[in-house]
Enzyme design. Structure first.
Site, PDB file in Angstrom:
ATOM      1  N   HIS A 247       8.471  -3.561   1.894  1.00  0.00           N
ATOM      2  CA  HIS A 247       7.525  -3.734   3.010  1.00  0.00           C
ATOM      3  C   HIS A 247       6.125  -3.913   2.440  1.00  0.00           C
ATOM      4  O   HIS A 247       5.891  -3.736   1.239  1.00  0.00           O
ATOM      5  CB  HIS A 247       7.577  -2.543   3.974  1.00  0.00           C
ATOM      6  CG  HIS A 247       7.048  -1.261   3.406  1.00  0.00           C
ATOM      7  ND1 HIS A 247       6.499  -0.267   4.178  1.00  0.00           N
ATOM      8  CD2 HIS A 247       6.980  -0.798   2.140  1.00  0.00           C
ATOM      9  CE1 HIS A 247       6.119   0.751   3.428  1.00  0.00           C
ATOM     10  NE2 HIS A 247       6.406   0.444   2.181  1.00  0.00           N
TER      11      HIS A 247
ATOM     12  N   SER B  20      10.427   1.151  -0.586  1.00  0.00           N
ATOM     13  CA  SER B  20       8.986   1.056  -0.715  1.00  0.00           C
ATOM     14  C   SER B  20       8.583   0.932  -2.188  1.00  0.00           C
ATOM     15  O   SER B  20       9.114   0.089  -2.910  1.00  0.00           O
ATOM     16  CB  SER B  20       8.346   2.271  -0.030  1.00  0.00           C
ATOM     17  OG  SER B  20       6.965   2.133   0.086  1.00  0.00           O
TER      18      SER B  20
END
Length: 241
Positions: A106, A83
């Site tokens: 993501h 992330s």
């Protein structure tokens, strides 16, 4: 500082990226700045990462601190950069990953409440933030990764091995596998969709530590501070991962 006579120093992000530090393993933009300033005038910074990610704005601030620094930045993904931690990793002039390390990317997300107009604004803000983060990956990858392919991977929440990260230009050096265990808590296991099975097993086997009364009091103080800023946190500027 380096013991070999070189003007270099090591710094670590081993845990969650947060706005408020719950314990010493957490990293906030404020705590990272203190660590960075404490290094003094160095020519090379070795940044070691093992993090499941966290607050996007704290991570972006850390990334930008590193990009502004005059030192050469060597990033070592010891086990996991997921992330926003993967965005921080992109600040490296050279990114090293052992063969058993992973990089996860993501789209940014958040929790939000409100009416239809307010929620549409949140969605629009997420798109703008996502576009900014996307450029960070593209700048590092160069011609090895197209914007279309990157968006496909972001949409799918993609967990990249070191070899795959190298193929897409998100890693510069693939090293032999090490014994470092990827760091991911049950909280993040529940948030991410495609967590590799071996990380799920490690998360389930993670032993909870006993929290002292002093630590509980500290956490309560932090929680009270967070509640005082709830109006701010419930907007797009808080809780983003």
């Amino acid at each position: 500082m380096s013991a070999d006579g070189e003007n270099s120093a090591d710094i670590f992000i081993y845990g969650d990226i947060v706005s408020y530090q719950w314990d010493e393993t957490d990293t906030s933009a404020t705590s990272f700045k203190k660590d960075l300033d404490a290094l003094g005038d160095v020519d090379t910074i070795n940044l070691y990462i093992n993090s499941p990610g966290g607050n996007v704005f704290e991570g972006v601030a850390i990334h930008n601190m590193l990009k502004r620094h005059k030192a050469k930045i060597n990033v070592h993904v010891d086990a996991l950069a997921a992330s926003i931690a993967s965005v921080i990793a992109m600040a490296g002039d050279t990114i090293h990953m052992p063969k058993n390390a992973m990089l996860m990317i993501h789209n940014p997300w958040t929790l939000a409440i409100g009416n239809a107009t307010e929620l549409r604004k949140v969605a629009d803000d997420l798109d703008r933030i996502g576009q900014s983060v996307k450029q960070t990956y593209l700048q590092k990858a160069g011609d090895k990764l197209s914007e279309e392919k990157l968006q496909e991977m972001l949409d799918a929440e993609t967990w990249l091995s070191a070899d795959e990260a190298f193929e897409y230009g998100l890693c510069d050096v693939v090293q032999e596998a090490n014994q470092m265990a990827a760091c991911i808590s049950e909280e993040y296991l529940s948030k991410y969709k495609n967590v590799p099975e071996q990380l799920k097993i490690q998360g389930k086997n993670h032993q909870k530590t006993v929290i002292s009364a002093e630590e509980m009091a500290k956490r309560q103080r932090i929680a009270d501070e967070a509640k005082a800023n709830s109006a701010y946190i419930n907007t797009i500027l808080g809780g983003m991962f």
